[in-house]
Design a protein around this motif. Structure first.
Motif, PDB file in Angstrom:
ATOM      1  N   VAL A  67       0.834  -1.203   0.000  1.00 28.53           N
ATOM      2  CA  VAL A  67       0.000   0.000   0.000  1.00 28.53           C
ATOM      3  C   VAL A  67       0.868   1.252   0.000  1.00 28.53           C
ATOM      4  O   VAL A  67       1.846   1.347   0.742  1.00 28.53           O
ATOM      5  CB  VAL A  67      -0.926   0.017   1.231  1.00 28.53           C
ATOM      6  N   ALA A  68       0.478   2.214  -0.822  1.00 31.62           N
ATOM      7  CA  ALA A  68       1.090   3.546  -0.807  1.00 31.62           C
ATOM      8  C   ALA A  68      -0.031   4.574  -0.785  1.00 31.62           C
ATOM      9  O   ALA A  68      -1.065   4.404  -1.445  1.00 31.62           O
ATOM     10  CB  ALA A  68       1.978   3.756  -2.030  1.00 31.62           C
ATOM     11  N   GLY A  69       0.166   5.639  -0.019  1.00 35.23           N
ATOM     12  CA  GLY A  69      -0.786   6.742   0.011  1.00 35.23           C
ATOM     13  C   GLY A  69      -0.169   7.955  -0.664  1.00 35.23           C
ATOM     14  O   GLY A  69       0.987   8.304  -0.384  1.00 35.23           O
ATOM     15  N   VAL A  70      -0.924   8.595  -1.539  1.00 32.53           N
ATOM     16  CA  VAL A  70      -0.404   9.730  -2.295  1.00 32.53           C
ATOM     17  C   VAL A  70      -1.212  10.980  -1.961  1.00 32.53           C
ATOM     18  O   VAL A  70      -2.440  10.975  -2.039  1.00 32.53           O
ATOM     19  CB  VAL A  70      -0.470   9.471  -3.819  1.00 32.53           C
ATOM     20  N   ASP A  71      -0.512  12.039  -1.588  1.00 31.64           N
ATOM     21  CA  ASP A  71      -1.143  13.336  -1.339  1.00 31.64           C
ATOM     22  C   ASP A  71      -1.004  14.206  -2.576  1.00 31.64           C
ATOM     23  O   ASP A  71       0.050  14.219  -3.231  1.00 31.64           O
ATOM     24  CB  ASP A  71      -0.494  14.040  -0.141  1.00 31.64           C
ATOM     25  N   SER A  72      -2.064  14.956  -2.882  1.00 30.41           N
ATOM     26  CA  SER A  72      -2.096  15.784  -4.091  1.00 30.41           C
ATOM     27  C   SER A  72      -3.048  16.942  -3.857  1.00 30.41           C
ATOM     28  O   SER A  72      -3.668  17.041  -2.791  1.00 30.41           O
ATOM     29  CB  SER A  72      -2.592  14.947  -5.271  1.00 30.41           C
ATOM     30  N   PHE A  73      -3.182  17.811  -4.853  1.00 29.25           N
ATOM     31  CA  PHE A  73      -4.224  18.832  -4.767  1.00 29.25           C
ATOM     32  C   PHE A  73      -4.670  19.273  -6.150  1.00 29.25           C
ATOM     33  O   PHE A  73      -4.013  19.002  -7.160  1.00 29.25           O
ATOM     34  CB  PHE A  73      -3.801  20.028  -3.894  1.00 29.25           C
ATOM     35  N   ILE A  74      -5.821  19.945  -6.150  1.00 28.60           N
ATOM     36  CA  ILE A  74      -6.410  20.477  -7.385  1.00 28.60           C
ATOM     37  C   ILE A  74      -6.421  21.995  -7.279  1.00 28.60           C
ATOM     38  O   ILE A  74      -6.876  22.555  -6.276  1.00 28.60           O
ATOM     39  CB  ILE A  74      -7.838  19.950  -7.589  1.00 28.60           C
ATOM     40  N   THR A  75      -5.906  22.668  -8.297  1.00 30.82           N
ATOM     41  CA  THR A  75      -5.967  24.128  -8.367  1.00 30.82           C
ATOM     42  C   THR A  75      -7.153  24.522  -9.239  1.00 30.82           C
ATOM     43  O   THR A  75      -7.933  23.678  -9.675  1.00 30.82           O
ATOM     44  CB  THR A  75      -4.672  24.698  -8.961  1.00 30.82           C
ATOM     45  N   GLU A  76      -7.263  25.792  -9.529  1.00 33.01           N
ATOM     46  CA  GLU A  76      -8.323  26.254 -10.440  1.00 33.01           C
ATOM     47  C   GLU A  76      -8.155  25.652 -11.827  1.00 33.01           C
ATOM     48  O   GLU A  76      -9.124  25.477 -12.557  1.00 33.01           O
ATOM     49  CB  GLU A  76      -8.297  27.787 -10.539  1.00 33.01           C
ATOM     50  N   ASP A  77      -6.917  25.311 -12.176  1.00 34.91           N
ATOM     51  CA  ASP A  77      -6.636  24.897 -13.549  1.00 34.91           C
ATOM     52  C   ASP A  77      -6.272  23.424 -13.705  1.00 34.91           C
ATOM     53  O   ASP A  77      -6.621  22.790 -14.698  1.00 34.91           O
ATOM     54  CB  ASP A  77      -5.483  25.743 -14.127  1.00 34.91           C
TER      55      ASP A  77
END
Length: 444
Positions: free
Chosen positions: A317-327
């Motif tokens: 198992v691996a957990g990945v952190d990310s995010f979404i911008t306006e674009d």
């Protein structure tokens, strides 16, 4: 071929899993700046292991530092969770990891050997794999699920994570890796004044965990003070490095889980919205409130990451952190080559199908002790406790992290409250969240 996700979602599965939540494993992989250690806080954190019970099945085994509160176990059963066989080491040494306690406990070693001998399909699934868990697996003849510890150490590095993102041609945050205080200072001014005009900058130590080793600069007057702090902390580190990046205005923080089986099959699961306070994780929203198109994009990114990691020798198992911008999506902020607190929440959506779920955790100090029963009584009096008829309310999902730990020097109780908040819609959910936050803020 064993597949953890299939085993957890297939009711007819006959495999047996030995679970271990050896939280804090990161310090064994890399030389981390852990700051000033708070022993009492570390004791509370070690009991986060109880949330592993959200994944267990009745045929499984789990090793815990201490027996959970009986009322907590009864609540889990009432909610439809299954309770595994629980093993407790004889020695209760807060200075040692749970894995060290197992290795020093001949009785538990013999029990695990016996379990493995009687059931050939027994698998050992720890939170993370270090040398300790490898030793337990060898001693007990258990099939260890997860990559070797040296591979985990390589993957749990934010600089290496960013290089993975670039090789996969993902969007990445603007910034660079710096090798000196002067380079950090230069990149800060480059990001804020020269070319990019970011309002804030984040400096990251490559191997920090749980929000540690992250420094946000939102005012240039703070820069030199933070640089002096970083310089002091880096004195004993050979070849120190830092990532310096612009701070983005994010629409959504997203965590997604990847399971890579031993034959290289990649399963992207449990895509959740993360709730952060600055850089600290304080909860999740399930299901994730993003578009179908974004979900599919995350599945594609997760599959690409999984294939890349498998080629490095990583499984599990691996957990990945990310995010979404306006674009755009920034698919990789960091990769945790281990379970995360989010992993233990991965299958709640299937259990509470009629609800939107938010999880929250609160770090609390109180003048009075609040064990599981007392806290639930307080929730009930305030019409917050989960009601199975209404299918709404608050569920506390650990018991030994609660403010039951008395700190004599400070004359108060220290704890962390982990809560599932369930509502039929966003309006109901928000009301529960507001009322719960107010109640916990007023705990005496």
């Amino acid at each position: 071929m064993f597949d953890l996700i299939k085993s957890l979602t297939n009711k007819e599965d006959n495999t047996r899993i030995v679970w271990l939540c050896n939280i804090g494993a990161e310090k064994y992989w890399n030389k981390l700046n852990m700051g000033i250690s708070d022993k009492q806080e570390d004791i509370v954190v070690s009991h986060i292991e109880e949330m592993n019970l959200l994944l267990c099945r009745s045929q499984d085994v789990i090793v815990l530092r201490e027996s959970p509160d009986e009322e907590f176990l009864r609540t889990l059963i009432k909610l439809g969770f299954q309770i595994p066989r629980i093993l407790i080491p004889n020695c209760s040494d807060d200075a040692k990891s749970i894995s060290e306690l197992i290795l020093n406990d001949e009785n538990i070693i013999n029990i695990l050997k016996d379990i493995s001998n009687k059931c050939k399909e027994t698998y050992f699934v720890p939170y993370a794999v270090t040398g300790f868990e490898e030793e337990i697996a060898d001693l007990c003849n258990l099939k260890l699920i997860g990559a070797p510890s040296n591979i985990n150490a390589k993957i749990n590095n934010k600089i290496f994570n960013k290089s993975i993102a670039k090789q996969l041609k993902f969007n990445v945050c603007t910034g660079k890796t710096c090798e000196s205080i002067d380079e950090i200072r230069e990149e800060y001014y480059n990001l804020t004044e020269k070319n990019n005009n970011f309002n804030k900058v984040i400096i990251k130590e490559p191997c920090g965990a749980s929000g540690k080793g992250l420094y946000i600069i939102d005012d240039k007057n703070k820069l030199e003070g933070i640089l002096r702090l970083i310089s002091r902390l880096a004195r004993n580190i050979e070849n120190p490095q830092w990532i310096v990046e612009g701070w983005y205005n994010k629409k959504t923080d997203v965590n997604y889980q990847i399971y890579i089986s031993e034959d290289g099959n990649v399963n992207v699961f449990s895509i959740k919205e993360q709730i952060l306070k600055d850089t600290i994780y304080i909860g999740s929203r399930i299901p994730c409130n993003i578009s179908y198109e974004k979900i599919e994009e995350y599945k594609k990114c997760g599959t690409d990451i999984g294939k890349y990691l498998f080629n490095l020798g990583f499984t599990g198992v691996a957990g990945v952190d990310s995010f979404i911008t306006e674009d755009d999506i920034i698919p990789i902020i960091e990769i945790n080559g281990r379970f995360t607190l989010s992993t233990y929440l991965s299958f709640l959506e299937e259990k509470f199908r009629e609800n939107i779920i938010t999880t929250r955790y609160f770090k609390v100090t109180t003048n009075n002790q609040y064990d599981y029963t007392k806290l639930n009584e307080l929730l009930y009096k305030n019409d917050l406790l989960y009601d199975d008829n209404k299918k709404e309310g608050v569920i506390i999902y650990t018991s030994k992290t609660l403010p039951v730990h008395f700190i004599e020097k400070q004359n108060h109780y220290l704890g962390r409250i982990f809560a599932l908040i369930l509502g039929k819609d966003d309006t109901a959910l928000d009301k529960y969240i507001d009322r719960l936050e107010n109640l916990i803020k007023d705990l005496d």
